[in-house]
Design an enzyme around this catalytic site. Sequence first.
Site, PDB file in Angstrom:
ATOM      1  N   ARG A 296      -8.960   3.232   9.180  1.00  0.00           N
ATOM      2  CA  ARG A 296      -8.653   1.857   9.582  1.00  0.00           C
ATOM      3  C   ARG A 296      -9.830   1.216  10.305  1.00  0.00           C
ATOM      4  NH1 ARG A 296      -2.924   1.910   8.892  1.00  0.00           N
ATOM      5  NH2 ARG A 296      -1.954   0.401  10.230  1.00  0.00           N
TER       6      ARG A 296
ATOM      7  N   LYS B 232       0.813  -1.219   0.000  1.00  0.00           N
ATOM      8  CA  LYS B 232       0.000   0.000   0.000  1.00  0.00           C
ATOM      9  C   LYS B 232       0.852   1.277   0.000  1.00  0.00           C
ATOM     10  CE  LYS B 232      -2.245  -0.434   3.794  1.00  0.00           C
ATOM     11  NZ  LYS B 232      -1.643   0.428   4.760  1.00  0.00           N
TER      12      LYS B 232
ATOM     13  N   ARG C 172      11.356  -6.907   5.784  1.00  0.00           N
ATOM     14  CA  ARG C 172      11.368  -5.487   5.442  1.00  0.00           C
ATOM     15  C   ARG C 172      12.305  -4.715   6.374  1.00  0.00           C
ATOM     16  NH1 ARG C 172       5.798  -2.045   5.020  1.00  0.00           N
ATOM     17  NH2 ARG C 172       5.641  -2.183   7.281  1.00  0.00           N
TER      18      ARG C 172
HETATM   19  P1  AMP Z   1       1.220   1.507   9.203  1.00  0.00           P
HETATM   20  O1  AMP Z   1       2.585   2.036   8.904  1.00  0.00           O
HETATM   21  O2  AMP Z   1       0.142   2.125   8.375  1.00  0.00           O
HETATM   22  O3  AMP Z   1       1.171   0.000   9.216  1.00  0.00           O
HETATM   23  O4  AMP Z   1       0.883   1.976  10.710  1.00  0.00           O
HETATM   24  C1  AMP Z   1       1.690   1.574  11.799  1.00  0.00           C
HETATM   25  C2  AMP Z   1       0.894   1.650  13.098  1.00  0.00           C
HETATM   26  O5  AMP Z   1       0.438   2.999  13.309  1.00  0.00           O
HETATM   27  C3  AMP Z   1      -0.374   0.807  13.132  1.00  0.00           C
HETATM   28  O6  AMP Z   1      -0.114  -0.539  13.491  1.00  0.00           O
HETATM   29  C4  AMP Z   1      -1.190   1.552  14.185  1.00  0.00           C
HETATM   30  O7  AMP Z   1      -0.713   1.281  15.493  1.00  0.00           O
HETATM   31  C5  AMP Z   1      -0.868   3.004  13.887  1.00  0.00           C
HETATM   32  N1  AMP Z   1      -1.815   3.578  12.886  1.00  0.00           N
HETATM   33  C6  AMP Z   1      -1.527   4.032  11.633  1.00  0.00           C
HETATM   34  N2  AMP Z   1      -2.625   4.502  11.012  1.00  0.00           N
HETATM   35  C7  AMP Z   1      -3.638   4.335  11.906  1.00  0.00           C
HETATM   36  C8  AMP Z   1      -5.037   4.604  11.885  1.00  0.00           C
HETATM   37  N3  AMP Z   1      -5.626   5.127  10.792  1.00  0.00           N
HETATM   38  N4  AMP Z   1      -5.756   4.298  12.988  1.00  0.00           N
HETATM   39  C9  AMP Z   1      -5.205   3.790  14.083  1.00  0.00           C
HETATM   40  N5  AMP Z   1      -3.898   3.483  14.183  1.00  0.00           N
HETATM   41  C10 AMP Z   1      -3.113   3.761  13.104  1.00  0.00           C
END
Ligand code: AMP
Length: 218
Positions: free
Chosen positions: A88, A13, A127
């Site tokens: 999310r 993504k 990664r």
């Molecule tokens: P990502 O890099 O998008 O996988 O985000 C890493 C972490 O940030 C996730 O596992 C959540 O703990 C937090 N996070 C990112 N975006 C959101 C969101 N829209 N809602 C809640 N937590 C988020």
Amino acid sequence: MRLVFLGPPGSGKGTQARMVSESMNIPQISTGDILREAVARRTDLGKKARSYMDAGQLVPDDIMLALIEKRVDGTDCTGGYILDGFPRTLAQAMGLDEILTQRGETIDLAILIEVADETVVRRLTRRRICPACHALYNLDTDRPKRDNLCDRCGVELVLRSDDEEKTVRTRLNVYRNDTLPLADYYDSKGILRKVDGEGSVDEVFASIMGILTEVRQS
Ligand code: AMP
């Protein structure tokens, strides 16, 4: 165009959002990146978010909605943007719609990138990320030129704490329970498109650009 990119962690993504952002010249808004930056700078937001992130859990909806409301108000967002990692949860999706309605705007398209769980686990545990510029590498498919150093800034690459296998499996469960229902939410609005995320980065990008071209022409 205002786009939402959906998909499990490790679906590509973020990579695809970056490529589409460059191609369409609209910003990529990655809530994960914004939160990691806040954690690194030890801001109030970072202090609130850190424990959730380290456990692979979601940061509470009210915090995320306040963050996104401010971000989409940025002057760089007037021509559209790509939301990467937001919404999310259903509450976030509905909150986002409320914010946009007040602005006389809507989401044009939600793109769901689909990949199998085992692909996710393999990709994420291999990664590595540059803590300085957030560039992503993969020890199988996209190795840095010099062992474990960022090609752009020479900083030592790290495994994100939430990319450890146990946390990845938690994140997959959270995704299935909380985020996957958003596919139905956007489908019921007639704006969901699905893409097979198992192919190469370029193949997935071509599929997404094909969809975007089709939607812009219709
Ligand atoms: P990502 O890099 O998008 O996988 O985000 C890493 C972490 O940030 C996730 O596992 C959540 O703990 C937090 N996070 C990112 N975006 C959101 C969101 N829209 N809602 C809640 N937590 C988020």
